[in-house]
Enzyme design. Structure first.
Site, PDB file in Angstrom:
ATOM      1  N   LYS A 110       0.824  -1.207   0.000  1.00  0.00           N
ATOM      2  CA  LYS A 110       0.000   0.000   0.000  1.00  0.00           C
ATOM      3  C   LYS A 110       0.858   1.256   0.000  1.00  0.00           C
ATOM      4  CE  LYS A 110      -4.205  -1.963   1.832  1.00  0.00           C
ATOM      5  NZ  LYS A 110      -5.070  -2.156   2.982  1.00  0.00           N
ATOM      6  N   LYS A 189      -3.702  -8.875 -11.138  1.00  0.00           N
ATOM      7  CA  LYS A 189      -4.808  -9.053 -10.198  1.00  0.00           C
ATOM      8  C   LYS A 189      -5.791  -7.877 -10.320  1.00  0.00           C
ATOM      9  CE  LYS A 189      -5.972  -8.755  -5.344  1.00  0.00           C
ATOM     10  NZ  LYS A 189      -6.295  -7.647  -4.603  1.00  0.00           N
ATOM     11  N   LYS A 192      -9.060  -2.232  -7.402  1.00  0.00           N
ATOM     12  CA  LYS A 192      -9.458  -0.857  -7.713  1.00  0.00           C
ATOM     13  C   LYS A 192      -8.245   0.071  -7.772  1.00  0.00           C
ATOM     14  CE  LYS A 192     -11.011  -0.313  -2.998  1.00  0.00           C
ATOM     15  NZ  LYS A 192     -11.128  -1.764  -2.726  1.00  0.00           N
TER      16      LYS A 192
HETATM   17  P1  ADP Z   1      -9.042  -4.095  -4.034  1.00  0.00           P
HETATM   18  O1  ADP Z   1      -7.810  -4.908  -4.368  1.00  0.00           O
HETATM   19  O2  ADP Z   1      -9.842  -3.763  -5.221  1.00  0.00           O
HETATM   20  O3  ADP Z   1      -8.688  -2.884  -3.192  1.00  0.00           O
HETATM   21  P2  ADP Z   1      -9.876  -5.229  -1.564  1.00  0.00           P
HETATM   22  O4  ADP Z   1      -8.450  -5.364  -1.173  1.00  0.00           O
HETATM   23  O5  ADP Z   1     -10.712  -4.194  -0.895  1.00  0.00           O
HETATM   24  O6  ADP Z   1      -9.944  -5.031  -3.135  1.00  0.00           O
HETATM   25  O7  ADP Z   1     -10.543  -6.663  -1.398  1.00  0.00           O
HETATM   26  C1  ADP Z   1     -11.802  -6.949  -0.824  1.00  0.00           C
HETATM   27  C2  ADP Z   1     -12.018  -8.450  -0.834  1.00  0.00           C
HETATM   28  O8  ADP Z   1     -12.101  -8.937  -2.170  1.00  0.00           O
HETATM   29  C3  ADP Z   1     -10.886  -9.235  -0.171  1.00  0.00           C
HETATM   30  O9  ADP Z   1     -11.406 -10.340   0.531  1.00  0.00           O
HETATM   31  C4  ADP Z   1     -10.051  -9.684  -1.342  1.00  0.00           C
HETATM   32  O10 ADP Z   1      -9.345 -10.869  -1.069  1.00  0.00           O
HETATM   33  C5  ADP Z   1     -11.081  -9.893  -2.431  1.00  0.00           C
HETATM   34  N1  ADP Z   1     -10.490  -9.586  -3.741  1.00  0.00           N
HETATM   35  C6  ADP Z   1     -10.137  -8.355  -4.188  1.00  0.00           C
HETATM   36  N2  ADP Z   1      -9.624  -8.422  -5.431  1.00  0.00           N
HETATM   37  C7  ADP Z   1      -9.653  -9.736  -5.778  1.00  0.00           C
HETATM   38  C8  ADP Z   1      -9.264 -10.458  -6.952  1.00  0.00           C
HETATM   39  N3  ADP Z   1      -8.751  -9.838  -8.015  1.00  0.00           N
HETATM   40  N4  ADP Z   1      -9.426 -11.794  -6.956  1.00  0.00           N
HETATM   41  C9  ADP Z   1      -9.951 -12.421  -5.884  1.00  0.00           C
HETATM   42  N5  ADP Z   1     -10.338 -11.807  -4.763  1.00  0.00           N
HETATM   43  C10 ADP Z   1     -10.194 -10.478  -4.681  1.00  0.00           C
END
Ligand code: ADP
Ligand code: TRP
Length: 324
Positions: A110, A189, A192
């Site tokens: 981050k 991956k 957002k």
């Molecule tokens: P982002 O990466 O978009 O910021 P978050 O970290 O807020 O998403 O993730 C929220 C939830 O969704 C977590 O449990 C995370 O493991 C799951 N998640 C986020 N992106 C993915 C992905 N590309 N594939 C599988 N699970 C994901």
């Protein structure tokens, strides 16, 4: 069995969130007592616009309900409606070695992405441990990227139990096996923070644009294509039946069809897959009070569970109870 998971309201939910976290969490509502919360305390580490935080939190609740969370089976609430969690986080932080947090890859990731390196961001895993431990959770469904946080949670709980006796229950992670990491339109991956998402409830035009922008190699239309490392095929597999997926793979290998054609098929399937959820979302939106009522009921339930746990911890560490 008590199931707990949380999601940050730091942006609009995408299909990576859906397949990686929301769908498995929703499926588990039939297997035990599920508690799902919107991690707005956590979101403060990266979001400093109060209006947007409020808006996103509501939208996450709405999207979760639209995707099938049944408030009669599972509790949905805001993290900040359970203040015991921050008290437990403080107590846990006194038992957490700084060196353990320094090893956490999410902090480093981050900061590398430009999130301000606040003390809150650094101790994020401690607050997450408190989220889990305050409800005596048995199972925590999350994506693979959160696995380390569950390990840290178990580690901190063990330290507390070693020092004060058996006070906290050790949770198990539940990583959804079939869809470990959903790729974004650039093949990385989906996240957002990488700007490579396909939103669950995006407008049709925008969704089409995103899918058409999926990065592919330059294999000519006529030539056979490799389905193995294709983002199109991976995403299609999430929304199509096994037979349809097999057919797409064979047509990739046969050649004669361009990537644009496959992207259109993906768009159609994806749009169809989320159609019932879009409809449900509209119904929910028609009732202005529904989401607030669900969150209030969820918070009450969560408070009822967490109060005895914080009392137990307070007594165990010596904040309450009589000395001899
Ligand atoms: P982002 O990466 O978009 O910021 P978050 O970290 O807020 O998403 O993730 C929220 C939830 O969704 C977590 O449990 C995370 O493991 C799951 N998640 C986020 N992106 C993915 C992905 N590309 N594939 C599988 N699970 C994901
Ligand atoms: N850190 C999680 C994420 O970014 C969100 C979260 C906060 C969480 N507290 C939790 C997930 C407790 C599971 C359990 O996705």
């Amino acid at each position: 069995m008590r199931i707990l998971s949380g999601i940050q309201p730091s942006g609009v939910l995408h299909i990576g969130n859906y397949f990686g976290m929301m769908r498995p969490a929703i499926a588990l509502q039939d297997e035990g007592e599920a508690l799902y919360f919107i991690a707005n305390y956590h979101a403060l580490t990266s979001l400093r616009d109060p209006q947007i935080l409020r808006q996103n939190s509501r939208r996450v609740a709405l999207d979760f309900l639209a995707c099938g969370l049944d408030p009669n089976k599972a509790s949905l609430f805001l993290q900040s409606d359970v203040p015991q969690v921050t008290e437990l986080a403080w107590i846990l932080s006194t038992l957490t070695p700084v060196s353990r947090l320094e090893l956490a890859h999410s902090y480093k990731d981050k900061v590398a992405r430009g999130v301000p390196p606040s003390a809150g961001l650094f101790t994020y895993p401690v607050l997450m441990a408190a989220d889990i431990l305050i409800y005596d959770s048995d199972v925590v469904p999350v994506g693979k990227d959160q696995k380390q946080h569950i390990e840290i949670t178990r580690d901190i709980a063990t330290r507390l139990n070693d020092n004060y006796g058996p006070v906290l229950k050790l949770p198990e992670p539940r990583i959804h096996a079939r869809t470990e990491v959903v790729p974004g339109v650039d093949g990385q991956k989906m996240s957002k923070s990488y700007g490579n998402t396909i939103d669950i409830f995006g407008q049709e035009k925008e969704t089409r644009k995103r899918i058409m922008s999926i990065v592919t190699d330059s294999t000519p239309v006529d030539a056979p294509k490799d389905p193995e490392n294709s983002t199109i095929v991976q995403l299609y597999g999430l929304v199509a039946s096994p037979v349809e997926l097999q057919e797409m793979r064979e047509r990739f290998r046969a050649g004669g069809i361009g990537y644009g054609e496959f992207k259109k098929e993906l768009l159609d399937k994806l749009w169809e897959f989320f159609a019932p959820m879009r409809e449900r979302r509209e119904q929910i939106q028609a009732d202005a009070r529904y989401v607030d009522e669900v969150l209030a009921r969820g918070a009450e339930r969560a408070n009822n569970i967490s109060r005895p746990v914080i009392d137990r911890v307070r007594a165990a560490v010596g904040l309450t109870g009589r000395g001899t």
